[in-house]
Design a protein around this motif. Structure first.
Motif, short mmCIF file in Angstrom:
data_model
loop_
_atom_site.label_atom_id
_atom_site.label_comp_id
_atom_site.label_asym_id
_atom_site.label_seq_id
_atom_site.Cartn_x
_atom_site.Cartn_y
_atom_site.Cartn_z
N GLN A 152 0.82 -1.13 0.17
CA GLN A 152 -0.04 -0.02 -0.10
C GLN A 152 0.67 1.16 -0.01
O GLN A 152 1.64 1.56 1.13
N HIS A 166 -6.92 2.81 2.96
CA HIS A 166 -8.13 1.87 2.73
C HIS A 166 -9.10 2.35 3.90
O HIS A 166 -8.80 3.17 4.74
N GLN A 171 -12.84 -0.60 10.89
CA GLN A 171 -13.17 -1.73 11.55
C GLN A 171 -12.68 -1.60 12.97
O GLN A 171 -13.72 -1.70 13.96
N ARG A 192 -3.59 6.43 -2.24
CA ARG A 192 -2.27 5.85 -2.21
C ARG A 192 -1.36 6.42 -3.64
O ARG A 192 -2.00 7.04 -4.49
N GLN A 206 -13.92 3.84 -1.68
CA GLN A 206 -14.11 2.32 -1.23
C GLN A 206 -15.17 2.47 -0.02
O GLN A 206 -15.56 3.57 0.46
N PHE A 246 -5.22 -10.77 3.13
CA PHE A 246 -5.05 -9.64 3.54
C PHE A 246 -4.88 -9.98 5.31
O PHE A 246 -5.45 -10.75 5.81
N VAL A 249 -7.84 -10.45 7.75
CA VAL A 249 -8.88 -11.47 7.62
C VAL A 249 -8.32 -12.92 7.62
O VAL A 249 -7.34 -13.14 6.98
N CYS A 281 -12.50 -9.37 1.02
CA CYS A 281 -13.56 -9.91 1.96
C CYS A 281 -13.06 -11.07 2.86
O CYS A 281 -11.95 -11.81 2.48
N ALA A 303 -15.75 -8.98 7.16
CA ALA A 303 -15.54 -7.63 6.71
C ALA A 303 -15.46 -7.74 5.17
O ALA A 303 -14.91 -8.65 4.64
N PHE A 304 -15.58 -6.46 4.35
CA PHE A 304 -15.26 -6.32 2.91
C PHE A 304 -15.06 -5.07 2.90
O PHE A 304 -15.41 -4.11 3.45
N GLY A 305 -14.32 -4.81 1.75
CA GLY A 305 -13.75 -3.61 1.25
C GLY A 305 -14.20 -3.52 -0.23
O GLY A 305 -13.42 -3.98 -0.87
#
Ligand code: PHE
Length: 335
Positions: A152, A166, A171, A192, A206, A246, A249, A281, A303-305
């Motif tokens: 990132q 992000h 969260q 970014r 997002q 990620f 998660v 996610c 969670a999802f992005g």
């Protein structure tokens, strides 16, 4: 005195503009004006003469002042009239219609997504764009030596904070802010330091979503995602799920959507693959639950992005992400 008076009054009567009147005033009453100069020489006169001359000069001065003031009123009025005549506005001419504006496609799609989730019982939160390293990285199970930080490209701020890369910092913030169980989404801009091209922008949008409860499942996550996508696209969409990594998660997935610009045959938007990565996610990592102040033995979450910019591109078949931030009205007016 009489002669002086006549001369002054004649000049005043001849002046036809406020500027000319001003000149006359300076000529007679200014610091070096005729009357002023004479008043200064009074001291050289004999006492008896001085008294009379002084009185007469002051009377004359007042008369000139009054005459100028009166003439100014007339002259100014005629000047205004002349101006008005030359600035004549034809009120019978047709006007210029004001164009009514509308929302930017990004805003429209964001509102649609928010609407779909709110109907599923989620509430919407707003978190800072300038974020601390803790919420953007450490709290999300990304310690400073973790290679995921390199993926990132972060804009660091001079005060030690950064521009969030992000929406995931929300969260940890949400878990600290609200007592579980709860379901929330947080849409917003992320940043970014990237070289820009048709599918990369330094600023994009997002929407993050999380659900925290005693027991949550991947099946529940997938069904929420399908509801969202059919809500936004107004039809059934083709998706596929791949494993994805990620740090925050476990297990993690990449949810891809079949490219709706080319229908899956390959174009610049999908990098000629027919699929677009839309929604990473997964189930929230126990370390993240802990950073949120909750006990992972008691609470779970998913969670999802969602890449909103990508979603807008799919939804409206836009083949270059840079249009979104271009500010180009020829683009914006098409929606
Ligand atoms: N925050 C991740 C990113 O922007 C996406 C993500 C969100 C992945 C939530 C998993 C769960 O790359």
């Amino acid at each position: 005195m009489e002669e002086l008076k006549n001369e002054a009054l004649a000049q005043i009567a001849q002046a036809t503009t406020t500027a000319a009147l001003k000149e006359v005033e300076v000529h007679w009453l200014g610091k070096k004006g005729l009357i002023t100069e004479r008043l200064k020489t009074l001291g050289t006169l004999a006492p008896e003469e001085r008294k009379n001359a002084g009185r007469d000069l002051n009377i004359l001065k007042n008369e000139i002042q009054t005459a100028i003031a009166e003439r100014t009123v007339t002259v100014a009025a005629s000047e205004i009239q002349q101006q008005a005549a030359s600035l004549f506005i034809d009120t019978s001419m047709p006007g210029i219609r004001a164009r009514s504006g509308h929302l930017h496609p990004l805003t429209m799609v964001t509102e649609q997504v928010v609407d779909v989730f709110e109907r599923m019982g989620f509430f919407t939160l707003d978190y800072p764009e300038a974020e601390s390293e803790f919420f953007n990285f450490d709290g999300l199970n990304i310690p400073s030596d973790h290679p995921a930080r390199d993926t990132q490209d972060t804009f660091y701020l001079t005060d030690g904070n950064l521009l969030r890369t992000h929406t995931s910092p929300g969260q940890v913030r949400a878990m600290r802010e609200f007592a579980p169980p709860f379901k929330a989404i947080f849409p917003g801009r992320v940043f970014r330091c990237e070289a820009t091209d048709a599918c990369h922008e330094h600023t994009f949008n997002q929407v993050e979503g999380i659900m925290i409860d005693r027991s949550v499942s991947v099946a529940n996550l997938i069904s929420s995602m399908m509801t969202l996508l059919s809500g936004v696209f107004g039809r059934q969409v083709v998706v596929r799920l791949r494993p994805g990594f990620f740090p925050f998660v476990e297990p993690g997935f990449e949810l891809d959507i079949q490219c709706m610009v080319c229908g899956g045959s390959g174009c610049p938007v999908c990098k000629r693959s027919g699929w677009v990565e839309l929604m990473p996610c997964g189930l929230i990592h126990p370390n993240v639950i802990r950073a949120g102040g909750l006990d992972p033995a008691e609470w779970e979450g998913w969670a999802f992005g969602l890449g909103l910019s990508r979603l807008v591109m799919m939804r409206y078949e836009i083949d270059d992400i840079r249009w979104l931030m271009s500010g180009d009205l020829r683009f914006v007016r098409q929606f």
